[in-house]
Write a protein that holds these residues in place. Sequence first.
Motif, PDB file in Angstrom:
ATOM      1  N   GLN B  11       0.849  -1.110   0.052  1.00  0.00           N
ATOM      2  CA  GLN B  11       0.034  -0.025   0.118  1.00  0.00           C
ATOM      3  C   GLN B  11       0.929   1.119   0.143  1.00  0.00           C
ATOM      4  O   GLN B  11       0.526   2.256  -0.648  1.00  0.00           O
ATOM      5  CB  GLN B  11      -0.910  -0.134   1.194  1.00  0.00           C
ATOM      6  N   ALA B  12       2.003   1.197   0.799  1.00  0.00           N
ATOM      7  CA  ALA B  12       2.932   2.432   0.550  1.00  0.00           C
ATOM      8  C   ALA B  12       3.573   2.631  -0.505  1.00  0.00           C
ATOM      9  O   ALA B  12       3.637   3.706  -1.067  1.00  0.00           O
ATOM     10  CB  ALA B  12       3.909   1.970   1.794  1.00  0.00           C
ATOM     11  N   ASP B  13       3.681   1.654  -1.194  1.00  0.00           N
ATOM     12  CA  ASP B  13       4.544   1.549  -2.500  1.00  0.00           C
ATOM     13  C   ASP B  13       3.569   2.407  -3.694  1.00  0.00           C
ATOM     14  O   ASP B  13       3.736   3.012  -4.416  1.00  0.00           O
ATOM     15  CB  ASP B  13       4.926   0.431  -3.080  1.00  0.00           C
ATOM     16  N   GLU B  14       2.248   1.653  -3.533  1.00  0.00           N
ATOM     17  CA  GLU B  14       1.281   2.168  -4.380  1.00  0.00           C
ATOM     18  C   GLU B  14       1.055   3.999  -4.167  1.00  0.00           C
ATOM     19  O   GLU B  14       0.834   4.523  -4.854  1.00  0.00           O
ATOM     20  CB  GLU B  14      -0.063   1.675  -3.999  1.00  0.00           C
ATOM     21  N   ALA B  15       0.701   4.040  -2.737  1.00  0.00           N
ATOM     22  CA  ALA B  15       0.701   5.643  -2.339  1.00  0.00           C
ATOM     23  C   ALA B  15       1.937   6.405  -3.050  1.00  0.00           C
ATOM     24  O   ALA B  15       1.761   7.520  -3.698  1.00  0.00           O
ATOM     25  CB  ALA B  15       0.766   5.929  -0.877  1.00  0.00           C
ATOM     26  N   LEU B  16       2.987   5.632  -2.832  1.00  0.00           N
ATOM     27  CA  LEU B  16       4.212   6.596  -3.318  1.00  0.00           C
ATOM     28  C   LEU B  16       4.076   6.774  -4.982  1.00  0.00           C
ATOM     29  O   LEU B  16       4.225   7.774  -5.513  1.00  0.00           O
ATOM     30  CB  LEU B  16       5.484   5.873  -3.082  1.00  0.00           C
ATOM     31  N   TYR B  17       3.708   5.765  -5.752  1.00  0.00           N
ATOM     32  CA  TYR B  17       3.552   5.884  -6.937  1.00  0.00           C
ATOM     33  C   TYR B  17       2.318   6.705  -7.446  1.00  0.00           C
ATOM     34  O   TYR B  17       2.485   7.815  -8.281  1.00  0.00           O
ATOM     35  CB  TYR B  17       3.084   4.204  -7.608  1.00  0.00           C
ATOM     36  N   GLN B  18       1.364   6.920  -6.596  1.00  0.00           N
ATOM     37  CA  GLN B  18       0.274   7.959  -6.953  1.00  0.00           C
ATOM     38  C   GLN B  18       0.915   9.289  -6.678  1.00  0.00           C
ATOM     39  O   GLN B  18       0.699  10.293  -7.529  1.00  0.00           O
ATOM     40  CB  GLN B  18      -1.039   7.735  -5.972  1.00  0.00           C
ATOM     41  N   ALA B  19       1.689   9.491  -5.656  1.00  0.00           N
ATOM     42  CA  ALA B  19       2.052  10.723  -5.373  1.00  0.00           C
ATOM     43  C   ALA B  19       3.080  11.358  -6.518  1.00  0.00           C
ATOM     44  O   ALA B  19       3.143  12.387  -6.781  1.00  0.00           O
ATOM     45  CB  ALA B  19       3.017  10.583  -3.973  1.00  0.00           C
ATOM     46  N   LEU B  20       4.035  10.171  -6.911  1.00  0.00           N
ATOM     47  CA  LEU B  20       4.768  10.557  -8.222  1.00  0.00           C
ATOM     48  C   LEU B  20       4.028  10.956  -9.226  1.00  0.00           C
ATOM     49  O   LEU B  20       4.559  11.748 -10.046  1.00  0.00           O
ATOM     50  CB  LEU B  20       5.774   9.415  -8.373  1.00  0.00           C
ATOM     51  N   VAL B  21       2.982  10.353  -9.697  1.00  0.00           N
ATOM     52  CA  VAL B  21       2.302  10.422 -10.797  1.00  0.00           C
ATOM     53  C   VAL B  21       1.651  12.119 -10.693  1.00  0.00           C
ATOM     54  O   VAL B  21       1.603  12.782 -11.485  1.00  0.00           O
ATOM     55  CB  VAL B  21       0.982   9.600 -10.895  1.00  0.00           C
ATOM     56  N   SER B  22       1.390  12.435  -9.302  1.00  0.00           N
ATOM     57  CA  SER B  22       0.873  13.579  -9.140  1.00  0.00           C
ATOM     58  C   SER B  22       2.121  14.894  -8.975  1.00  0.00           C
ATOM     59  O   SER B  22       1.775  15.988  -8.787  1.00  0.00           O
ATOM     60  CB  SER B  22       0.055  13.823  -7.791  1.00  0.00           C
ATOM     61  N   ASP B  23       3.131  14.231  -9.159  1.00  0.00           N
ATOM     62  CA  ASP B  23       4.441  14.983  -9.207  1.00  0.00           C
ATOM     63  C   ASP B  23       4.805  15.560  -7.894  1.00  0.00           C
ATOM     64  O   ASP B  23       4.912  16.919  -7.771  1.00  0.00           O
ATOM     65  CB  ASP B  23       4.190  16.322 -10.328  1.00  0.00           C
ATOM     66  N   ALA B  27       7.535  13.122  -2.575  1.00  0.00           N
ATOM     67  CA  ALA B  27       7.586  11.805  -3.023  1.00  0.00           C
ATOM     68  C   ALA B  27       8.683  11.656  -3.913  1.00  0.00           C
ATOM     69  O   ALA B  27       9.418  10.590  -3.503  1.00  0.00           O
ATOM     70  CB  ALA B  27       6.200  11.512  -3.862  1.00  0.00           C
ATOM     71  N   TRP B  28       9.051  12.518  -4.650  1.00  0.00           N
ATOM     72  CA  TRP B  28      10.319  12.412  -5.496  1.00  0.00           C
ATOM     73  C   TRP B  28      11.729  12.540  -4.697  1.00  0.00           C
ATOM     74  O   TRP B  28      12.793  11.725  -4.523  1.00  0.00           O
ATOM     75  CB  TRP B  28      10.680  13.403  -6.459  1.00  0.00           C
ATOM     76  N   ASN B  29      11.598  13.306  -3.507  1.00  0.00           N
ATOM     77  CA  ASN B  29      12.816  13.397  -2.635  1.00  0.00           C
ATOM     78  C   ASN B  29      12.932  12.137  -1.704  1.00  0.00           C
ATOM     79  O   ASN B  29      14.214  11.695  -1.651  1.00  0.00           O
ATOM     80  CB  ASN B  29      12.548  14.595  -1.519  1.00  0.00           C
ATOM     81  N   THR B  30      11.924  11.638  -1.315  1.00  0.00           N
ATOM     82  CA  THR B  30      11.721  10.439  -0.505  1.00  0.00           C
ATOM     83  C   THR B  30      12.752   9.161  -1.236  1.00  0.00           C
ATOM     84  O   THR B  30      13.327   8.499  -0.944  1.00  0.00           O
ATOM     85  CB  THR B  30      10.370  10.049  -0.018  1.00  0.00           C
ATOM     86  N   LEU B  31      11.826   9.305  -2.502  1.00  0.00           N
ATOM     87  CA  LEU B  31      12.273   7.862  -3.617  1.00  0.00           C
ATOM     88  C   LEU B  31      13.768   8.216  -3.915  1.00  0.00           C
ATOM     89  O   LEU B  31      14.481   7.290  -3.832  1.00  0.00           O
ATOM     90  CB  LEU B  31      11.576   8.150  -4.634  1.00  0.00           C
ATOM     91  N   TYR B  32      14.261   9.333  -4.153  1.00  0.00           N
ATOM     92  CA  TYR B  32      15.795   9.702  -4.495  1.00  0.00           C
ATOM     93  C   TYR B  32      16.494   9.173  -3.397  1.00  0.00           C
ATOM     94  O   TYR B  32      17.618   8.715  -3.598  1.00  0.00           O
ATOM     95  CB  TYR B  32      15.894  11.242  -4.859  1.00  0.00           C
ATOM     96  N   ALA B  33      16.229   9.801  -2.262  1.00  0.00           N
ATOM     97  CA  ALA B  33      17.014   9.171  -0.940  1.00  0.00           C
ATOM     98  C   ALA B  33      17.136   7.963  -0.765  1.00  0.00           C
ATOM     99  O   ALA B  33      18.085   7.421  -0.447  1.00  0.00           O
ATOM    100  CB  ALA B  33      16.231  10.068   0.226  1.00  0.00           C
TER     101      ALA B  33
END
Lengths: 218, 199
Positions: B11-23, B27-33
């Motif tokens: 669920q957390a991964d899907e939430a991350l995906y949705q946040a990335l789609v919404s730019d 979310a980008w900073n978290t994924l990058y880190a």
Amino acid sequence: MDLTNELLTDIARYLDGTMQGPERDAFAGRMESEDGLRLEVQLQQEIREGMKILAEKERFKAIHAEVIGATAIAARPVRRLPWRPLAIAASLALLLGIGWWWWAGQATDRYLAAGPKPEPVLLPDDERLGASPERHTADSLALAAALTTLRHTGAESAIPALEKVASQPLNHWTASAEWYLAIAYRKEGRKEDARRLLERIAATEGHPYQAEAAKELR
Amino acid sequence: MYPSGHLSSSQADEALYQALVSDEKKAWNTLYADVYRRFIPYALQRSTVSEDDAGDILQEAFAVFSVNLRNGRYQFVGKPVGAYVFRLCQLKWYTFMRDTDKPLPLDSLRKTGEDDDEDFEWDLADVANTPGGDLNALEKAMLELQDGCRKLMQFFYVEEKSLAECGALLGIQEGSAKVKRFRCAQQLRDLYFRYRKDD
């Protein structure tokens, strides 16, 4: 195929999806039968996507500066360990009969090669450590950078960075930093500092490296 | 993991995906880190790549991922998003080492017993079809364009602006913008064709 202004416009409309319906179908049909057109579309797609990737890359450079730069760890130079001086040093160490130190070094390198343990997944209501996700991220990045320094530059350079992470409010990463700080102290010959830290880790219930510290003290 | 705490891993991964789609920037900073923390030590331990080059590889992989996300080439299928980017990093790293005459054995892209399982959830074939062609050639070609042309190509290819918008931004008529766009695109195409490695 010669590129014309009209063809450039059509290809752009085809690639960005604004060309629709029968016109799109006809264009796709032409691509199947005309190699030149198909290659031109591929080339334009490469340029279009490549330009977007280059633009996005600039964005991630800015993110890098913001996220990694914020933890003050990005610019530390990485110097690879030179093999020849290492070999000479190792030979001297053996000649001097400090086998115990060699053994300790092997154990240390095994710990270093393994990298830090992953953070345990906490239950939703588990607020034991209380740190924000941002704090966890910053601490994990700072620890990763300090370990890179420890592996590639040496303990002397890594110790200040590890001490800084270890001094932050307790969480998985700052606790892990304590363990690697003990390893770095040992590598630097600061046996007493290493022992004190290992004793504290071994005495801390729930510390991610409690068992390892106890083993090292035996 | 984004956001952490109250969701299962998937669920957390899907939430991350949705946040990335919404730019969402966070979310980008978290994924990058997250990917930085795993990929940089991974590459430094296994090759002679410098930390700067490893960072450049990471940023390029993220740029490819971002474009794939926007054009729909990347779709969330329940696997960790970070694992997909990690695999992209591996591919870019392998290509970089090969192109700088420091080849790595193919085994370096396969999982070893010490690796994090999550990083290998994507098959290489799933991420190998990455867009963008020869980025070095394109960068080189862009540098040879005059400023006005470079700006116009940014408006046309990256921002996908209309000819009227391009003209307005450059302070010229739409008809002039059309002629200029064609000349610049043709010049860029020819330069890219010349520098592209496989031509």
